[in-house]
Enzyme design. Structure first.
Site, PDB file in Angstrom:
ATOM      1  N   SER A 172     -13.599  -3.537   1.470  1.00 54.13           N
ATOM      2  CA  SER A 172     -14.536  -2.940   0.514  1.00 54.13           C
ATOM      3  C   SER A 172     -15.995  -3.262   0.837  1.00 54.13           C
ATOM      4  O   SER A 172     -16.820  -3.433  -0.058  1.00 54.13           O
ATOM      5  CB  SER A 172     -14.208  -3.376  -0.917  1.00 54.13           C
ATOM      6  N   LEU A 197     -18.031  -1.249   1.818  1.00 57.16           N
ATOM      7  CA  LEU A 197     -18.781  -0.106   1.302  1.00 57.16           C
ATOM      8  C   LEU A 197     -18.682  -0.024  -0.223  1.00 57.16           C
ATOM      9  O   LEU A 197     -19.082   0.986  -0.812  1.00 57.16           O
ATOM     10  CB  LEU A 197     -18.266   1.203   1.909  1.00 57.16           C
ATOM     11  N   TYR A 226       0.841  -1.198   0.000  1.00 54.03           N
ATOM     12  CA  TYR A 226       0.000   0.000   0.000  1.00 54.03           C
ATOM     13  C   TYR A 226       0.878   1.250   0.000  1.00 54.03           C
ATOM     14  O   TYR A 226       1.576   1.529   0.981  1.00 54.03           O
ATOM     15  CB  TYR A 226      -0.920   0.026   1.221  1.00 54.03           C
ATOM     16  N   GLY A 280     -23.162   6.463  -1.515  1.00 51.02           N
ATOM     17  CA  GLY A 280     -23.875   7.421  -2.338  1.00 51.02           C
ATOM     18  C   GLY A 280     -23.084   8.675  -2.615  1.00 51.02           C
ATOM     19  O   GLY A 280     -23.592   9.624  -3.221  1.00 51.02           O
ATOM     20  N   HIS A 299      -1.430 -12.172   0.823  1.00 50.97           N
ATOM     21  CA  HIS A 299      -2.344 -11.226   0.184  1.00 50.97           C
ATOM     22  C   HIS A 299      -3.106 -11.845  -0.987  1.00 50.97           C
ATOM     23  O   HIS A 299      -4.292 -11.561  -1.187  1.00 50.97           O
ATOM     24  CB  HIS A 299      -1.545 -10.007  -0.283  1.00 50.97           C
ATOM     25  N   ARG A 311     -16.083   0.240  -2.107  1.00 53.54           N
ATOM     26  CA  ARG A 311     -15.123   1.297  -2.462  1.00 53.54           C
ATOM     27  C   ARG A 311     -15.808   2.664  -2.567  1.00 53.54           C
ATOM     28  O   ARG A 311     -15.602   3.395  -3.517  1.00 53.54           O
ATOM     29  CB  ARG A 311     -14.376   0.944  -3.745  1.00 53.54           C
TER      30      ARG A 311
END
Length: 330
Positions: free
Chosen positions: A203, A205, A56, A212, A124, A207
């Site tokens: 993720s 949500l 990352y 919204g 990973h 991403r």
């Protein structure tokens, strides 16, 4: 404060974790100072499980977390990952799971994090050229040396979870599991439950889409969503009625889109009988506070049923490289 969840192998973490990818510029520019401020706010709010990876921001996420650990190491449960090797630009990756690579990367991660131990060390992505038993065996050596406490897998199949568990207990399996990404429920979740492995969702949500608040025109070069088919302008337009329906349910429940997405996940974990933790990331303290408020939200059977029906209608894959996720190999 958030509830405490026991994953596999006796590993206990906060029910809501923090995803460390957001500490880099992958979802928009963030300074190291702002990233650290958000991290400290998360821990202050009872979010003690911090989940990152060596890749990352090319190690930047680990370095930022290392600044937190200088004063708060004993307050958090720390997870990081190895195995993804960059090649060909954003979203294009290779995989390594051999012993030499693992031993090299754990030392680099420990150095960036400024700690002598990693609480949960994930593979990973599964290396197709190295049997998962060998990879887990190499991490087991690190446990024996005190550098790692627990083993995790990311995007492993149900069978790979079974095989890995024959070498050493697996604490967690990580994958995307959300209202609109439910492929793991077919094989991965049942195998995790059978072998006493907890589930960590990234993720949840989608991403940011399920909040919204995602604006495609605001995505900057390097944003991983630009490489994922679900987030093309065409598919976003096709999926908009699904999002509208989702947000209507959020309004009925009196929660935000982010809170509904998380509440669905926690309710689904309880329904299926698996220990479940989500690790949404954020660049902003107020979003962390919003997410914390979702852990104890109870949804009705009617709301769950309406939400469950959404996934089959969504167009576009959840990954930039579908061949590397578990559903491609089941």
């Amino acid at each position: 404060m958030t509830a405490i969840v026991e994953l596999g192998d006796g590993f206990k973490v906060s029910a809501l974790g923090f995803g460390g990818m957001s500490l880099t510029d992958v979802y928009g520019a963030v300074t190291d100072d702002d990233a650290l401020r958000t991290l400290n706010h998360a821990v202050d709010s009872g979010v003690t499980f911090i989940d990152t990876a060596n890749g990352y921001g090319d190690g930047r996420s680990e370095t930022t977390i290392g600044k937190l650990l200088k004063n708060r190491r004993d307050e958090v449960q720390l997870a990081t990952k190895f195995g993804i090797v960059k090649q060909g630009g954003v979203g294009q990756r290779g995989v390594r799971g051999d012993r030499e690579y693992i031993r090299e990367q754990v030392e680099l991660s420990l150095g960036r994090l400024g700690t002598d131990r990693i609480d949960l060390y994930y593979q990973h992505r599964v290396d197709p050229l190295v049997p998962i038993e060998e990879t887990v065996g190499a991490i087991k050596e690190l446990i024996e040396e005190g550098k790692v406490l627990h083993i995790g897998l990311s995007e492993a199949t149900g069978d790979e979870i079974r095989r890995a568990s024959t070498v050493h207990p697996i604490a967690a399996i990580q994958s995307e599991w959300s209202v609109v990404s439910r492929d793991v429920e077919r094989f991965v979740v049942p195998s995790a439950k059978e072998h006493g492995v907890g589930f960590v969702s990234y993720s949840t949500l989608a991403r940011k889409w399920l909040t919204g608040l995602l604006d495609y025109d605001e995505l900057v070069d390097g944003d991983v969503r630009l490489k994922i088919s679900r987030y093309t302008p065409t598919n976003l337009a096709y999926n908009q009625p699904i999002l509208d329906e989702f947000l209507r349910i959020a309004g009925e429940a009196g929660v935000t889109g982010a809170q509904l997405a998380l509440a669905w996940f926690y309710n689904k974990g309880r329904q299926l009988g698996v220990s479940a933790v989500s690790i949404p990331g954020s660049r902003f303290p107020e979003r962390v506070t919003e997410n914390v408020g979702a852990v104890e939200v109870e949804l009705s059977d009617d709301q769950l049923g309406r939400l469950d029906a959404l996934a089959d209608r969504v167009r576009g894959h959840r990954s930039a490289q579908p061949q590397l996720v578990s559903s491609a190999r089941e």
